[in-house]
Design an enzyme around this catalytic site. Structure first.
Site, short mmCIF file in Angstrom:
data_model
loop_
_atom_site.label_atom_id
_atom_site.label_comp_id
_atom_site.label_asym_id
_atom_site.label_seq_id
_atom_site.Cartn_x
_atom_site.Cartn_y
_atom_site.Cartn_z
N GLU A 134 7.12 1.81 1.40
CA GLU A 134 7.66 1.42 0.09
C GLU A 134 8.89 2.24 -0.31
OE1 GLU A 134 4.78 1.57 -3.08
OE2 GLU A 134 6.15 0.65 -4.51
N ASP B 181 -7.69 10.38 7.20
CA ASP B 181 -8.33 9.11 6.86
C ASP B 181 -7.92 8.67 5.45
OD1 ASP B 181 -10.15 7.13 6.10
OD2 ASP B 181 -11.80 8.01 7.24
N HIS C 172 14.07 2.02 -8.31
CA HIS C 172 13.29 1.38 -7.25
C HIS C 172 14.09 0.24 -6.63
CE1 HIS C 172 9.75 0.11 -5.10
NE2 HIS C 172 9.85 -1.10 -5.59
N LYS D 114 -2.35 4.07 -8.87
CA LYS D 114 -1.66 3.57 -7.66
C LYS D 114 -0.42 4.41 -7.42
CE LYS D 114 1.31 0.80 -5.26
NZ LYS D 114 2.75 1.05 -5.04
C1 LIG Z 1 14.80 6.75 -7.35
C2 LIG Z 1 15.15 7.89 -8.29
C3 LIG Z 1 14.62 9.20 -7.74
C4 LIG Z 1 16.65 7.98 -8.41
O1 LIG Z 1 16.95 8.87 -9.42
P1 LIG Z 1 18.41 9.43 -9.71
O2 LIG Z 1 18.51 9.66 -11.18
O3 LIG Z 1 19.42 8.57 -9.05
O4 LIG Z 1 18.33 10.81 -8.94
P2 LIG Z 1 19.19 12.10 -9.24
O5 LIG Z 1 20.62 11.77 -8.98
O6 LIG Z 1 18.80 12.70 -10.56
O7 LIG Z 1 18.68 13.07 -8.07
C5 LIG Z 1 17.63 14.00 -8.29
C6 LIG Z 1 16.95 14.26 -6.97
O8 LIG Z 1 16.17 13.11 -6.61
C7 LIG Z 1 16.21 12.97 -5.19
N1 LIG Z 1 16.87 11.70 -4.84
C8 LIG Z 1 17.63 10.92 -5.61
N2 LIG Z 1 18.03 9.82 -4.96
C9 LIG Z 1 17.53 9.90 -3.73
C10 LIG Z 1 17.56 9.06 -2.58
N3 LIG Z 1 18.22 7.90 -2.57
N4 LIG Z 1 16.91 9.45 -1.50
C11 LIG Z 1 16.22 10.62 -1.48
N5 LIG Z 1 16.14 11.46 -2.53
C12 LIG Z 1 16.77 11.10 -3.65
C13 LIG Z 1 16.98 14.16 -4.64
O9 LIG Z 1 16.10 15.21 -4.37
C14 LIG Z 1 17.88 14.50 -5.82
O10 LIG Z 1 18.29 15.85 -5.80
P3 LIG Z 1 19.63 16.28 -5.00
O11 LIG Z 1 19.31 16.12 -3.55
O12 LIG Z 1 20.69 15.31 -5.43
O13 LIG Z 1 19.85 17.65 -5.42
C15 LIG Z 1 14.55 7.66 -9.72
O14 LIG Z 1 15.07 6.47 -10.25
C16 LIG Z 1 13.05 7.61 -9.76
O15 LIG Z 1 12.36 8.61 -9.70
N6 LIG Z 1 12.48 6.41 -9.90
C17 LIG Z 1 11.05 6.20 -9.83
C18 LIG Z 1 10.74 5.49 -8.56
C19 LIG Z 1 9.25 5.38 -8.30
O16 LIG Z 1 8.42 5.93 -8.99
N7 LIG Z 1 8.95 4.64 -7.27
C20 LIG Z 1 7.58 4.39 -6.88
C21 LIG Z 1 7.44 2.96 -6.48
S1 LIG Z 1 7.06 1.95 -7.88
C22 LIG Z 1 5.32 2.01 -7.83
O17 LIG Z 1 4.74 1.60 -6.88
C23 LIG Z 1 4.49 2.81 -8.80
C24 LIG Z 1 4.43 2.47 -10.22
C25 LIG Z 1 5.77 2.69 -10.83
O18 LIG Z 1 4.01 1.15 -10.46
C26 LIG Z 1 3.39 3.44 -10.79
C27 LIG Z 1 3.23 3.36 -12.26
O19 LIG Z 1 3.38 2.25 -12.84
O20 LIG Z 1 2.87 4.43 -12.84
N1 LIG Z 2 -17.16 7.73 5.36
C1 LIG Z 2 -16.21 8.39 6.03
O1 LIG Z 2 -15.27 8.90 5.43
C2 LIG Z 2 -16.28 8.49 7.52
C3 LIG Z 2 -15.20 9.00 8.21
N2 LIG Z 2 -15.25 9.15 9.58
C4 LIG Z 2 -14.15 9.69 10.37
O2 LIG Z 2 -14.49 11.04 10.73
C5 LIG Z 2 -13.32 11.74 11.13
C6 LIG Z 2 -13.33 13.14 10.54
O3 LIG Z 2 -14.49 13.81 10.91
P1 LIG Z 2 -14.47 15.36 11.31
O4 LIG Z 2 -15.89 15.80 11.36
O5 LIG Z 2 -13.56 16.08 10.40
O6 LIG Z 2 -13.77 15.32 12.71
P2 LIG Z 2 -14.13 15.93 14.13
O7 LIG Z 2 -15.56 15.81 14.43
O8 LIG Z 2 -13.14 15.27 15.04
O9 LIG Z 2 -13.69 17.44 13.96
C7 LIG Z 2 -14.41 18.37 13.25
C8 LIG Z 2 -14.90 19.44 14.23
O10 LIG Z 2 -13.84 20.29 14.63
C9 LIG Z 2 -14.37 21.56 15.00
N3 LIG Z 2 -13.52 22.63 14.42
C10 LIG Z 2 -12.63 23.39 15.11
N4 LIG Z 2 -12.02 24.26 14.29
C11 LIG Z 2 -12.51 24.07 13.04
C12 LIG Z 2 -12.24 24.65 11.76
N5 LIG Z 2 -11.36 25.64 11.59
N6 LIG Z 2 -12.90 24.18 10.69
C13 LIG Z 2 -13.78 23.17 10.81
N7 LIG Z 2 -14.09 22.59 12.00
C14 LIG Z 2 -13.46 23.02 13.11
C15 LIG Z 2 -15.80 21.59 14.50
O11 LIG Z 2 -16.76 21.62 15.51
P3 LIG Z 2 -16.84 21.00 17.01
O12 LIG Z 2 -15.62 21.49 17.75
O13 LIG Z 2 -18.10 21.54 17.54
O14 LIG Z 2 -16.87 19.51 16.87
C16 LIG Z 2 -15.90 20.35 13.60
O15 LIG Z 2 -17.14 19.77 13.53
C17 LIG Z 2 -12.16 10.93 10.66
O16 LIG Z 2 -11.59 10.30 11.78
C18 LIG Z 2 -12.80 9.87 9.75
O17 LIG Z 2 -12.05 8.69 9.78
C19 LIG Z 2 -16.38 8.83 10.28
C20 LIG Z 2 -17.46 8.31 9.65
C21 LIG Z 2 -17.49 8.06 8.22
#
Ligand SMILES: CC(C)(COP(=O)([O-])OP(=O)([O-])OC[C@H]1O[C@@H](n2cnc3c(N)ncnc32)[C@H](O)[C@@H]1OP(=O)([O-])[O-])[C@@H](O)C(=O)NCCC(=O)NCCSC(=O)C[C@@](C)(O)CC(=O)[O-]
Ligand SMILES: NC(=O)C1=CN([C@@H]2O[C@H](COP(=O)(O)OP(=O)(O)OC[C@H]3O[C@@H](n4cnc5c(N)ncnc54)[C@H](OP(=O)(O)O)[C@@H]3O)[C@@H](O)[C@H]2O)C=CC1
Length: 418
Positions: A81, A275, A373, A259
């Site tokens: 997006e 995940d 956007h 969202k």
């Molecule tokens: C789009 C902006 C940021 C422009 O905003 P702008 O005013 O043109 O930006 P600016 O000139 O003030 O720039 C500020 C900084 O923004 C960044 N920036 C600025 N432009 C860019 C670019 N092109 N690419 C990458 N980064 C950018 C960049 O970091 C920049 O700093 P700088 O680098 O200049 O020092 C602004 O209009 C904005 O924030 N809009 C909101 C957009 C948004 O929220 N989109 C989400 C999708 S819509 C949605 O799905 C969710 C929603 C909206 O429904 C959720 C809800 O309803 O709550």
């Molecule tokens: N409802 C849900 O959300 C469900 C999600 N999943 C899936 O399960 C997966 C995640 O499960 P997860 O158990 O995390 O994955 P893994 O089993 O792949 O990895 C976890 C394992 O890594 C080992 N490990 C190594 N270093 C560390 C550390 N520093 N801290 C903790 N553990 C360590 C552990 O033991 P060891 O090496 O002995 O394994 C641990 O059990 C995702 O792919 C997800 O999509 C699956 C079923 C249901």
């Protein structure tokens, strides 16, 4: 068209794709677009999930300007997006002016559920189960010695009696500290192992034995102050507050508000091979934990008239396990993210969610969402209209200037340029 294909899973990737081509009538170009497994490679892709025919590329962008707990972060985001990454960067830039983001979290504790049916005296059994806590912990910990070695493992239990109408079930909650893993596999194995013991203890029949995605023991929180001067004055603070108040009262608005939060959180989750379904279901179930769907963020005005935003949500993500260590791009993204633990990762996610939401609310409460956007989305529209190469930027620029960002207008501009 017949979708009954016996042994499809035994085919190679090419054989599967040929079969799909034949059934659906995909042309060469469409099949080629699907076929590329990118940085994953065929072997890993084919092992990661089933019935693989190819992969889908989503761009990874890096959001800038994030300062969380006095540490700077670059945030990899995988998302299709427009304007999400720009908005996150802009929001983080404003938060920097207010001193940066503060974040904290609980221990990374997940909940495993064990359902026991056919129990005549559930409240009495509840006492017996709690009495057997130490045995339950021991059994659970035996299932994952690695996790215990890293300081994780069983922490506590809870016993809930759930009335299902004709009978009462016991649901035991196992609280497992999963350290740096998301933990589903570890928790599920523990639930299965413990269920047999619980069945012997209570005479109940074990049913579901699975992790809960309402991970409300693994919470992350973040807070940021957005100075009124950076927003265009206290008037804008008030407008943002008004937008927030609506989300608090109206679930139709709260869904969109959340969202917007998940735009950022899901993108980082996906970029790191975590995940996304687990993180989404955790967030939305937590948003309705009081029985009414609510925004995950809070907004207030401080004594200076600045906007104070905060967030709290479950963050079931890992820096190990799942696809995080398998997908080469996810590994690179985790390196960019540069977090030392799943807890730090959760704090970054909460921060991104807050900033993403703030950025959208700022835009919505001032110039409206379409300006930023749609002007970024104009490039997509130009491409859809057939613009290629340097022409994309030219058409997009003219689209924005015209104020009419539609594919019809893009086609008209393209025709005139050509
Ligand atoms: C789009 C902006 C940021 C422009 O905003 P702008 O005013 O043109 O930006 P600016 O000139 O003030 O720039 C500020 C900084 O923004 C960044 N920036 C600025 N432009 C860019 C670019 N092109 N690419 C990458 N980064 C950018 C960049 O970091 C920049 O700093 P700088 O680098 O200049 O020092 C602004 O209009 C904005 O924030 N809009 C909101 C957009 C948004 O929220 N989109 C989400 C999708 S819509 C949605 O799905 C969710 C929603 C909206 O429904 C959720 C809800 O309803 O709550
Ligand atoms: N409802 C849900 O959300 C469900 C999600 N999943 C899936 O399960 C997966 C995640 O499960 P997860 O158990 O995390 O994955 P893994 O089993 O792949 O990895 C976890 C394992 O890594 C080992 N490990 C190594 N270093 C560390 C550390 N520093 N801290 C903790 N553990 C360590 C552990 O033991 P060891 O090496 O002995 O394994 C641990 O059990 C995702 O792919 C997800 O999509 C699956 C079923 C249901």
């Amino acid at each position: 068209m017949d979708s009954r294909i016996s042994g499809f899973y035994k085919f190679s990737i090419d054989e599967r794709l040929d079969k799909i081509k034949e059934i659906i009538g995909l042309d060469e170009e469409e099949a080629d677009n699907l076929r590329d497994t990118g940085s994953l490679g065929d072997e890993t892709a084919d092992r990661l999930v089933e019935n693989v025919v190819g992969s889908l590329e989503i761009p990874v962008g890096v959001a800038t300007n994030f300062k969380i707990n006095d540490k700077d972060y670059l945030i990899p985001m995988a998302i299709e997006e427009t304007s999400v990454i720009a908005a996150a960067s802009k929001g983080a830039k404003i938060a920097r002016e207010g001193g940066g983001i503060k974040a904290n979290s609980t221990d990374p504790v997940m909940i495993g559920q064990i359902q026991l049916t056919n129990i005549k005296d559930p409240y009495g059994q509840k006492v017996d189960i709690i009495d057997a806590k130490e045995e339950i912990f021991e059994l659970a910990n035996e299932q994952d010695r690695t996790l215990v070695k890293f300081g994780g493992g069983a922490r506590d239990i809870d016993v809930r009696v759930i009335d299902l109408g004709d009978e009462k079930n016991i649901v035991v909650h196992l609280y497992i500290d999963c350290r740096d893993a998301m933990g589903a596999n570890a928790v599920n194995s523990m639930c299965e192992a413990v269920s047999e013991y619980l069945s012997d203890l209570t005479g109940g029949e074990p049913r579901l034995r699975i992790i809960s995605n309402l991970a409300d023991k693994r919470l992350s929180r973040a807070k940021a102050v957005f100075p009124k001067e950076e927003l265009g004055g206290e008037d804008v603070v008030d407008k943002i507050l008004e937008s927030y108040y609506l989300a608090k009262e109206d679930p139709y608005r709260a869904a969109t508000h959340n969202k917007g939060i998940m735009n950022g959180i899901t993108a980082v989750t996906l970029a790191t091979g975590n995940d996304t379904r687990a993180i989404e279901s955790g967030a939305h179930s937590y948003a309705s934990i009081d029985g009414r769907y609510k925004p995950l963020t809070y907004y207030e005005k401080n004594e200076k008239g600045d906007l104070v935003g905060s967030i709290e949500l479950p963050t079931a993500v890992g820096t190990v396990g799942g696809a995080t260590g398998v997908h080469p791009t996810a590994k690179a993204n985790l390196k960019i993210l540069n977090v030392d633990s799943s807890q730090e990762f959760g704090e970054v996610l909460a921060s991104v969610g807050l900033i993403q939401n703030f950025a959208a609310l700022r835009a919505l409460s001032t110039e409206g969402i379409q300006k930023g956007h749609m002007s970024l989305h104009a490039k997509n529209i130009a491409m859809m209209a057939g613009a290629e190469g340097r022409m994309i930027d030219k058409v997009a620029k003219k689209l924005v200037e015209s104020g009419e960002i539609t594919s019809e207008k893009a086609q008209e501009i393209l025709k005139n340029i050509n």
